[in-house]
Write an enzyme that holds these catalytic residues in place. Structure first.
Site, PDB file in Angstrom:
ATOM      1  N   SER A 149       0.867  -1.185   0.000  1.00 23.57           N
ATOM      2  CA  SER A 149       0.000   0.000   0.000  1.00 23.57           C
ATOM      3  C   SER A 149       0.902   1.234   0.000  1.00 23.57           C
ATOM      4  CB  SER A 149      -0.837  -0.001   1.283  1.00 23.57           C
ATOM      5  OG  SER A 149      -1.498   1.228   1.464  1.00 23.57           O
ATOM      6  N   TYR A 162      -1.989  -0.992  10.456  1.00 22.25           N
ATOM      7  CA  TYR A 162      -2.084  -1.237   9.009  1.00 22.25           C
ATOM      8  C   TYR A 162      -0.813  -0.766   8.315  1.00 22.25           C
ATOM      9  CZ  TYR A 162      -3.905  -1.164   4.224  1.00 22.25           C
ATOM     10  OH  TYR A 162      -4.085  -1.374   2.878  1.00 22.25           O
TER      11      TYR A 162
HETATM   12  N1  LIG Z   1      -8.528  -0.484  -1.731  1.00 20.96           N
HETATM   13  C1  LIG Z   1      -7.504   0.289  -1.408  1.00 20.96           C
HETATM   14  O1  LIG Z   1      -7.580   1.524  -1.406  1.00 20.96           O
HETATM   15  C2  LIG Z   1      -6.185  -0.321  -1.065  1.00 20.96           C
HETATM   16  C3  LIG Z   1      -5.077   0.531  -0.977  1.00 20.96           C
HETATM   17  C4  LIG Z   1      -3.846  -0.015  -0.659  1.00 20.96           C
HETATM   18  C5  LIG Z   1      -3.722  -1.375  -0.449  1.00 20.96           C
HETATM   19  N2  LIG Z   1      -4.806  -2.171  -0.535  1.00 20.96           N
HETATM   20  C6  LIG Z   1      -4.616  -3.612  -0.304  1.00 20.96           C
HETATM   21  O2  LIG Z   1      -5.160  -4.330  -1.382  1.00 20.96           O
HETATM   22  C7  LIG Z   1      -5.513  -5.637  -0.941  1.00 20.96           C
HETATM   23  C8  LIG Z   1      -6.912  -5.960  -1.441  1.00 20.96           C
HETATM   24  O3  LIG Z   1      -7.817  -5.078  -0.793  1.00 20.96           O
HETATM   25  P1  LIG Z   1      -9.161  -4.553  -1.474  1.00 20.96           P
HETATM   26  O4  LIG Z   1      -9.089  -3.091  -1.432  1.00 20.96           O
HETATM   27  O5  LIG Z   1      -9.416  -5.252  -2.734  1.00 20.96           O
HETATM   28  O6  LIG Z   1     -10.186  -4.972  -0.317  1.00 20.96           O
HETATM   29  P2  LIG Z   1     -11.432  -5.939  -0.280  1.00 20.96           P
HETATM   30  O7  LIG Z   1     -11.901  -5.881   1.133  1.00 20.96           O
HETATM   31  O8  LIG Z   1     -12.367  -5.628  -1.382  1.00 20.96           O
HETATM   32  O9  LIG Z   1     -10.792  -7.382  -0.580  1.00 20.96           O
HETATM   33  C9  LIG Z   1     -10.008  -8.077   0.343  1.00 20.96           C
HETATM   34  C10 LIG Z   1     -10.307  -9.568   0.188  1.00 20.96           C
HETATM   35  O10 LIG Z   1      -9.426 -10.300   1.060  1.00 20.96           O
HETATM   36  C11 LIG Z   1     -10.199 -11.317   1.696  1.00 20.96           C
HETATM   37  N3  LIG Z   1      -9.575 -11.669   2.970  1.00 20.96           N
HETATM   38  C12 LIG Z   1      -9.553 -10.929   4.110  1.00 20.96           C
HETATM   39  N4  LIG Z   1      -8.916 -11.611   5.077  1.00 20.96           N
HETATM   40  C13 LIG Z   1      -8.545 -12.806   4.537  1.00 20.96           C
HETATM   41  C14 LIG Z   1      -7.873 -13.936   5.052  1.00 20.96           C
HETATM   42  N5  LIG Z   1      -7.483 -13.986   6.340  1.00 20.96           N
HETATM   43  N6  LIG Z   1      -7.633 -14.968   4.233  1.00 20.96           N
HETATM   44  C15 LIG Z   1      -8.036 -14.924   2.919  1.00 20.96           C
HETATM   45  N7  LIG Z   1      -8.706 -13.892   2.389  1.00 20.96           N
HETATM   46  C16 LIG Z   1      -8.951 -12.831   3.187  1.00 20.96           C
HETATM   47  C17 LIG Z   1     -11.577 -10.700   1.892  1.00 20.96           C
HETATM   48  O11 LIG Z   1     -12.575 -11.682   2.110  1.00 20.96           O
HETATM   49  C18 LIG Z   1     -11.754  -9.923   0.603  1.00 20.96           C
HETATM   50  O12 LIG Z   1     -12.339 -10.725  -0.403  1.00 20.96           O
HETATM   51  C19 LIG Z   1      -5.365  -5.632   0.572  1.00 20.96           C
HETATM   52  O13 LIG Z   1      -4.135  -6.227   0.934  1.00 20.96           O
HETATM   53  C20 LIG Z   1      -5.347  -4.156   0.904  1.00 20.96           C
HETATM   54  O14 LIG Z   1      -4.654  -3.885   2.111  1.00 20.96           O
HETATM   55  C21 LIG Z   1      -6.045  -1.686  -0.835  1.00 20.96           C
END
Ligand SMILES: NC(=O)c1ccc[n+]([C@@H]2O[C@H](COP(=O)([O-])OP(=O)(O)OC[C@H]3O[C@@H](n4cnc5c(N)ncnc54)[C@H](O)[C@@H]3O)[C@@H](O)[C@H]2O)c1
Length: 258
Positions: A149, A162
């Site tokens: 991130s 985080y």
């Molecule tokens: N959306 C953003 O702005 C953003 C920014 C920076 C980083 N990220 C990172 O991107 C990645 C994806 O996030 P997203 O934004 O798509 O969120 P999201 O919540 O839409 O998707 C996350 C997915 O991970 C799954 N998950 C959670 N815990 C889990 C576990 N213990 N085992 C297996 N699966 C698990 C959830 O069920 C969900 O389907 C994450 O690592 C998040 O930290 C997101």
């Protein structure tokens, strides 16, 4: 267009957001997909979307915080498709929005178990498998991308656990990339800025003008879309990438350039 025909891609957290977009993009480019998700229903939905598009997909229920569940998921991958070419350690949680003094040991431990433990145990199982298999004809044994991130390179007020977890993802990525560079496994991280997904859409409801406030700090003037992040992940895993390893690529609309 990048071509992943006959390659096998294992993607954690692929039931939603960035993980689902990445799974669909790999499938469109010809890969066979393993959706590894703690949420069985959403994982199966992604696998169904892929099959409906005429590609192959397997959904495995897996909590990335549990090393034995990751080992089992990798075994199921190899049983189904014979090898593992690509692994995307994307599953993550945002945790509670609170100042450092209001975060509890449980808040901290839960984030670390999923966001850092998931990448650590994930890479162990994935690299063990990749080292067992012959190179794929393109001088690489495998490609891994970990999802960090912008909070992995900057502080994030109200999100200390985080931010710490995402800094740790970059440390794991760089170290693993150095250790396995000569074994022809390329390992990188991507660092998204605010990107529309369940995680961020939840934040948008927390205060009026939240989206506008997020937009203002992103030079290109909009939040990310999951496909923006997926495209960077695909390139890092493609045969076109032979020389990039150990990097944390900022997918942030220019935010960290300033
Ligand atoms: N959306 C953003 O702005 C953003 C920014 C920076 C980083 N990220 C990172 O991107 C990645 C994806 O996030 P997203 O934004 O798509 O969120 P999201 O919540 O839409 O998707 C996350 C997915 O991970 C799954 N998950 C959670 N815990 C889990 C576990 N213990 N085992 C297996 N699966 C698990 C959830 O069920 C969900 O389907 C994450 O690592 C998040 O930290 C997101």
């Amino acid at each position: 267009m990048l071509d992943f025909t006959n390659q096998v891609a294992f993607i954690t957290g692929a039931g939603s957001g960035i993980g689902r977009a990445t799974a669909l993009a790999f499938a469109k480019a010809g890969a066979r997909i393993v959706v590894a998700e703690v949420n069985e229903t959403s994982g199966q939905e992604t696998a169904t979307l892929i099959r409906e598009s005429g590609r192959e997909a397997l959904s495995v229920t897996c909590d990335v915080a549990n090393p034995s569940q990751i080992d089992t998921a990798i075994q199921q991958t190899v049983e189904a498709y014979g090898r593992l070419d690509i692994a995307i350690n994307n599953a993550g949680i945002g945790g509670r929005f609170a100042r450092l003094l209001d975060q509890t040991p449980d808040d901290f431990n839960e984030i670390m178990a999923v966001n850092v433990g998931g990448v650590f145990h994930g890479m162990q199982a994935q690299i063990r498998q990749m080292l067992k298999q012959p190179e794929n004809g393109h001088s690489d044994r495998g490609k891994i991308v970990n999802v960090s991130s912008v909070a992995g390179v900057r502080g994030m007020p109200m999100g200390a656990p985080y931010s710490a977890s995402k800094h740790a993802v970059i440390g794991l990525t760089k170290t693993a990339a150095l250790e396995y560079a000569q074994r022809n496994i390329r390992i990188n991280a991507v660092c998204p800025v605010y990107t529309h997904s369940a995680m961020v859409d939840h934040l948008l409801t927390m205060a009026p003008n939240m989206e506008e406030r997020m937009r203002r700090v992103i030079p290109v003037g909009r939040l990310g879309h999951p496909d923006d992040i997926a495209q960077a992940i695909l390139w890092l895993c493609s045969d076109e990438n032979v020389f990039c390893t150990g990097q944390a690529i900022q997918m942030d609309g220019g935010m960290t350039a300033g």
